[in-house]
Design an enzyme around this catalytic site. Sequence first.
Site, PDB file in Angstrom:
ATOM      1  N   MET A   1      -7.108   9.117  10.011  1.00 22.16           N
ATOM      2  CA  MET A   1      -7.722   9.742   8.828  1.00 22.16           C
ATOM      3  C   MET A   1      -8.652  10.896   9.227  1.00 22.16           C
ATOM      4  O   MET A   1      -9.723  11.054   8.653  1.00 22.16           O
ATOM      5  CB  MET A   1      -8.518   8.692   8.026  1.00 22.16           C
ATOM      6  CG  MET A   1      -7.655   7.574   7.490  1.00 22.16           C
ATOM      7  SD  MET A   1      -8.597   6.233   6.734  1.00 22.16           S
ATOM      8  CE  MET A   1      -9.056   5.265   8.172  1.00 22.16           C
TER       9      MET A   1
ATOM     10  N   ASP B   1       0.821  -1.219   0.000  1.00 29.36           N
ATOM     11  CA  ASP B   1       0.000   0.000   0.000  1.00 29.36           C
ATOM     12  C   ASP B   1       0.854   1.267   0.000  1.00 29.36           C
ATOM     13  O   ASP B   1       2.034   1.230   0.338  1.00 29.36           O
ATOM     14  CB  ASP B   1      -0.894   0.015   1.249  1.00 29.36           C
ATOM     15  CG  ASP B   1      -2.156  -0.802   1.036  1.00 29.36           C
ATOM     16  OD1 ASP B   1      -2.433  -1.179  -0.109  1.00 29.36           O
ATOM     17  OD2 ASP B   1      -2.854  -1.049   2.031  1.00 29.36           O
TER      18      ASP B   1
ATOM     19  N   LYS C   1      -3.395   3.101  -2.446  1.00 27.71           N
ATOM     20  CA  LYS C   1      -4.556   3.953  -2.663  1.00 27.71           C
ATOM     21  C   LYS C   1      -4.586   5.006  -1.572  1.00 27.71           C
ATOM     22  O   LYS C   1      -4.504   4.711  -0.408  1.00 27.71           O
ATOM     23  CB  LYS C   1      -5.829   3.133  -2.668  1.00 27.71           C
ATOM     24  CG  LYS C   1      -5.960   2.160  -1.528  1.00 27.71           C
ATOM     25  CD  LYS C   1      -7.246   1.388  -1.676  1.00 27.71           C
ATOM     26  CE  LYS C   1      -7.457   0.361  -0.598  1.00 27.71           C
ATOM     27  NZ  LYS C   1      -6.326  -0.309  -0.048  1.00 27.71           N
TER      28      LYS C   1
END
Length: 250
Positions: free
Chosen positions: A171, A34, A56
């Site tokens: 996040m 990742d 991503k």
Amino acid sequence: MGKVYLVGAGPGDPGLMTLKGKGLLQCADVVIYDALVSPAILEMINPQAEQINAGKRMGRHSLLQEETSQLLIEKAQDHAIVVRLKGGDPFIFGRGGEEMAELVEAGIAVEVVPGITAGIAAATYAGIPLTHRLYSSSVTFVTGHESAGKYRPAVNWQAIAQGSETIVIYMGIHNLPYIVEQLTLAGLSVETAIALVRWGTRPEQEELIGELGTIVEQVEETGFSAPAIAVIGAVVKMHSILAGCRPVSS
Ligand code: SAH
């Protein structure tokens, strides 16, 4: 038929990679990794292995989740050791659970190797213990980037504000104004301490320390950006006390 290992790469400092994970990288035939996996960890990969970036980042999908799972299934059909390398811990906001279930469903042998999650490591490298006998007996890990309505109902910020003395948000930078609003509406004081830690455990680690009432403005002023962990609660005050004895990136 080979086997897929879902391996946690930890937060970035190569010294925080597990021995088990490193051993698998060194003998892997294929590694699918990742975007948040640090370059220092990628250097551990067997040079003969096929390396695929499935990275991503929000809004920039290089491989869709379905494509990644399909690729893992295909690679496991003609390679012995396939490593799916994910930042931090594969089961903490890393879609490890979904990927593993899809592999199991396809009849592929699969095993998970935990990693040190960014929420713990970034706080520690910023001199913040997530629990402390005087300040906090509870800690909650929560995502600030919810896929609302998709899989589960939205995060219950009110319950978290009232029930957890330390809050660790993954996040959360993009939605910070909303999160701060929800937490203060739920009763947290605008003076509650908050730390943002960007690229935690890497040499380029950056921190922004403030209070709930000031942090949104501080982020705007400094241009502080993702990827970062937010830590909220009285434990953040330990930041200055422990400033002189922080861990150092290896
Ligand atoms: N599985 C990962 C988390 C994936 S979600 C883990 O266990 O750590 C991605 C989010 O993790 C980022 O948006 C950021 O909030 C956080 N993150 C990952 N690596 C980080 C790092 N080195 N420093 C600070 N935050 C990080």
